[in-house]
Scaffold this motif. Structure first.
Motif, PDB file in Angstrom:
ATOM      1  N   THR A  54      -9.293  -3.756  11.815  1.00  0.00           N
ATOM      2  CA  THR A  54      -9.604  -5.183  11.730  1.00  0.00           C
ATOM      3  C   THR A  54     -11.018  -5.414  12.255  1.00  0.00           C
ATOM      4  OG1 THR A  54      -8.779  -5.689  13.935  1.00  0.00           O
ATOM      5  CG2 THR A  54      -7.179  -5.764  12.118  1.00  0.00           C
ATOM      6  N   PRO A  55     -11.611  -6.599  11.981  1.00  0.00           N
ATOM      7  CA  PRO A  55     -12.942  -6.902  12.520  1.00  0.00           C
ATOM      8  C   PRO A  55     -12.995  -6.858  14.057  1.00  0.00           C
ATOM      9  CG  PRO A  55     -12.374  -8.450  10.792  1.00  0.00           C
ATOM     10  CD  PRO A  55     -11.152  -7.612  11.060  1.00  0.00           C
ATOM     11  N   GLN A  56     -11.829  -7.034  14.694  1.00  0.00           N
ATOM     12  CA  GLN A  56     -11.775  -6.983  16.155  1.00  0.00           C
ATOM     13  C   GLN A  56     -11.680  -5.549  16.686  1.00  0.00           C
ATOM     14  OE1 GLN A  56      -9.543  -8.856  14.299  1.00  0.00           O
ATOM     15  NE2 GLN A  56     -10.668 -10.770  14.484  1.00  0.00           N
ATOM     16  N   GLY A  57     -11.671  -4.572  15.790  1.00  0.00           N
ATOM     17  CA  GLY A  57     -11.621  -3.179  16.203  1.00  0.00           C
ATOM     18  C   GLY A  57     -10.216  -2.638  16.405  1.00  0.00           C
ATOM     19  N   LYS A  58      -9.206  -3.440  16.092  1.00  0.00           N
ATOM     20  CA  LYS A  58      -7.828  -2.977  16.230  1.00  0.00           C
ATOM     21  C   LYS A  58      -7.349  -2.419  14.896  1.00  0.00           C
ATOM     22  CE  LYS A  58      -6.721  -6.225  19.856  1.00  0.00           C
ATOM     23  NZ  LYS A  58      -5.769  -7.195  20.360  1.00  0.00           N
ATOM     24  N   PHE A  59      -6.308  -1.628  14.945  1.00  0.00           N
ATOM     25  CA  PHE A  59      -5.732  -1.071  13.732  1.00  0.00           C
ATOM     26  C   PHE A  59      -4.417  -1.773  13.425  1.00  0.00           C
ATOM     27  CE2 PHE A  59      -8.587   2.236  15.125  1.00  0.00           C
ATOM     28  CZ  PHE A  59      -9.152   2.655  13.927  1.00  0.00           C
ATOM     29  N   ARG A  60      -4.158  -1.969  12.141  1.00  0.00           N
ATOM     30  CA  ARG A  60      -2.883  -2.551  11.721  1.00  0.00           C
ATOM     31  C   ARG A  60      -2.502  -1.940  10.379  1.00  0.00           C
ATOM     32  NH1 ARG A  60      -2.951  -6.342   7.707  1.00  0.00           N
ATOM     33  NH2 ARG A  60      -4.957  -7.180   7.143  1.00  0.00           N
ATOM     34  N   ALA A  61      -1.211  -2.042  10.079  1.00  0.00           N
ATOM     35  CA  ALA A  61      -0.713  -1.522   8.800  1.00  0.00           C
ATOM     36  C   ALA A  61      -0.981  -2.552   7.707  1.00  0.00           C
ATOM     37  CB  ALA A  61       0.778  -1.229   8.888  1.00  0.00           C
ATOM     38  N   ALA A  62      -1.383  -2.082   6.544  1.00  0.00           N
ATOM     39  CA  ALA A  62      -1.610  -2.960   5.395  1.00  0.00           C
ATOM     40  C   ALA A  62      -0.792  -2.441   4.220  1.00  0.00           C
ATOM     41  CB  ALA A  62      -3.086  -2.991   5.027  1.00  0.00           C
ATOM     42  N   MET A  63      -0.109  -3.357   3.539  1.00  0.00           N
ATOM     43  CA  MET A  63       0.683  -3.002   2.359  1.00  0.00           C
ATOM     44  C   MET A  63      -0.188  -3.173   1.115  1.00  0.00           C
ATOM     45  SD  MET A  63       3.689  -2.256   3.551  1.00  0.00           S
ATOM     46  CE  MET A  63       4.774  -2.352   2.170  1.00  0.00           C
ATOM     47  N   PHE A  64       0.039  -2.343   0.124  1.00  0.00           N
ATOM     48  CA  PHE A  64      -0.686  -2.458  -1.140  1.00  0.00           C
ATOM     49  C   PHE A  64       0.201  -1.931  -2.257  1.00  0.00           C
ATOM     50  CE2 PHE A  64      -1.529   1.686   0.608  1.00  0.00           C
ATOM     51  CZ  PHE A  64      -1.456   2.531  -0.489  1.00  0.00           C
ATOM     52  N   LEU A  65      -0.082  -2.379  -3.478  1.00  0.00           N
ATOM     53  CA  LEU A  65       0.638  -1.849  -4.640  1.00  0.00           C
ATOM     54  C   LEU A  65       0.190  -0.414  -4.869  1.00  0.00           C
ATOM     55  CD1 LEU A  65       0.562  -4.751  -7.265  1.00  0.00           C
ATOM     56  CD2 LEU A  65       2.507  -3.930  -5.957  1.00  0.00           C
ATOM     57  N   SER A  66       1.133   0.466  -5.057  1.00  0.00           N
ATOM     58  CA  SER A  66       0.791   1.871  -5.272  1.00  0.00           C
ATOM     59  C   SER A  66       0.103   2.028  -6.630  1.00  0.00           C
ATOM     60  CB  SER A  66       2.039   2.746  -5.210  1.00  0.00           C
ATOM     61  OG  SER A  66       2.854   2.521  -6.336  1.00  0.00           O
ATOM     62  N   SER A  67      -0.712   3.058  -6.730  1.00  0.00           N
ATOM     63  CA  SER A  67      -1.406   3.304  -8.001  1.00  0.00           C
ATOM     64  C   SER A  67      -0.401   3.658  -9.094  1.00  0.00           C
ATOM     65  CB  SER A  67      -2.449   4.407  -7.845  1.00  0.00           C
ATOM     66  OG  SER A  67      -1.834   5.615  -7.468  1.00  0.00           O
ATOM     67  N   ARG A  68       0.688   4.332  -8.729  1.00  0.00           N
ATOM     68  CA  ARG A  68       1.719   4.666  -9.727  1.00  0.00           C
ATOM     69  C   ARG A  68       2.349   3.387 -10.286  1.00  0.00           C
ATOM     70  NH1 ARG A  68       7.364   7.951  -9.207  1.00  0.00           N
ATOM     71  NH2 ARG A  68       7.789   7.915 -11.433  1.00  0.00           N
ATOM     72  N   TYR A  69       2.628   2.413  -9.413  1.00  0.00           N
ATOM     73  CA  TYR A  69       3.227   1.155  -9.859  1.00  0.00           C
ATOM     74  C   TYR A  69       2.240   0.385 -10.751  1.00  0.00           C
ATOM     75  CZ  TYR A  69       5.723  -3.276  -9.786  1.00  0.00           C
ATOM     76  OH  TYR A  69       6.390  -4.413 -10.166  1.00  0.00           O
ATOM     77  N   ARG A  70       0.985   0.294 -10.339  1.00  0.00           N
ATOM     78  CA  ARG A  70      -0.026  -0.423 -11.139  1.00  0.00           C
ATOM     79  C   ARG A  70      -0.196   0.227 -12.507  1.00  0.00           C
ATOM     80  NH1 ARG A  70      -2.969  -0.249  -6.341  1.00  0.00           N
ATOM     81  NH2 ARG A  70      -4.363   1.270  -7.271  1.00  0.00           N
ATOM     82  N   THR A  71      -0.225   1.554 -12.549  1.00  0.00           N
ATOM     83  CA  THR A  71      -0.359   2.276 -13.817  1.00  0.00           C
ATOM     84  C   THR A  71       0.854   2.018 -14.707  1.00  0.00           C
ATOM     85  OG1 THR A  71      -1.673   3.992 -12.767  1.00  0.00           O
ATOM     86  CG2 THR A  71      -0.644   4.555 -14.861  1.00  0.00           C
ATOM     87  N   ALA A  72       2.053   2.091 -14.131  1.00  0.00           N
ATOM     88  CA  ALA A  72       3.271   1.833 -14.904  1.00  0.00           C
ATOM     89  C   ALA A  72       3.287   0.409 -15.436  1.00  0.00           C
ATOM     90  CB  ALA A  72       4.502   2.091 -14.035  1.00  0.00           C
ATOM     91  N   LYS A  73       2.934  -0.548 -14.601  1.00  0.00           N
ATOM     92  CA  LYS A  73       2.920  -1.954 -15.019  1.00  0.00           C
ATOM     93  C   LYS A  73       1.928  -2.168 -16.156  1.00  0.00           C
ATOM     94  CE  LYS A  73       2.329  -6.632 -13.204  1.00  0.00           C
ATOM     95  NZ  LYS A  73       1.287  -7.083 -14.076  1.00  0.00           N
ATOM     96  N   ASP A  74       0.738  -1.627 -16.048  1.00  0.00           N
ATOM     97  CA  ASP A  74      -0.272  -1.770 -17.104  1.00  0.00           C
ATOM     98  C   ASP A  74       0.189  -1.116 -18.406  1.00  0.00           C
ATOM     99  OD1 ASP A  74      -1.888  -3.092 -15.301  1.00  0.00           O
ATOM    100  OD2 ASP A  74      -3.191  -1.371 -14.916  1.00  0.00           O
TER     101      ASP A  74
END
Length: 158
Positions: A54-74
């Motif tokens: 984060t901008p404050q220098g802390k770490f956090r978990a971030a969720m994202f769509l997997s590349s496999r899911y994006r490829t399948a959806k497209d």
């Protein structure tokens, strides 16, 4: 695309139901989309996570769509657009009929593929997946050479 061509691509029992429900001049949408099994991505592989700073220098978990899911959806969206032959998305209630042939005997939950299918059809076969009022999922068997899902989308007539 003419109504006769659209009907001809559907299973005989679906053709009969559409003729009975719709009459000869009834506007409807009918599409059959054949999806190769290797184009699918189960819901449990939809998201990935990573640590970001984060901008404050802390770490956090971030969720994202997997590349496999994006490829399948497209890929599924492209397949659906091709199958729709330029028809506009349905504006009313729709029925979704999905027939599954898996590639092998491994245990699978066919409903894990529902989200990627519905996300891919949104804006193509129907405007929003909240329009689906009936969804039939049928396991048809094993086909190691041509595992697939055949997805039928029709207007729902009560």
């Amino acid at each position: 695309m003419s109504r006769a061509i659209a009907l001809a691509s559907l299973p005989v029992e679906v053709q009969a139901k559409l003729r009975k429900a719709g009459g000869s001049g009834s506007p409807f949408i009918a599409a059959t989309i054949i999806v190769p099994f290797d184009a699918l991505c189960p819901d449990n592989e939809k998201y990935g996570a990573r640590c970001i700073k984060t901008p404050q220098g802390k770490f956090r978990a971030a969720m994202f769509l997997s590349s496999r899911y994006r490829t399948a959806k497209d890929r599924l969206e492209h397949t659906a657009r091709t199958a729709m032959h330029g028809q506009r998305p349905a504006a009313g209630p729709v029925r979704l009929t999905v027939q599954c042939w898996f590639p092998d005997l491994r245990k699978r939950d066919m409903l894990n593929y529902a989200k990627v299918l519905c996300d891919s059809l949104k804006g193509v076969a129907f405007l929003d997946d909240s329009q689906i009022v009936v969804a039939d999922w049928m396991l048809r068997g094993i086909d190691s050479e041509a595992a697939r899902m055949i997805v039928g989308v029709t207007l729902h007539h009560e």
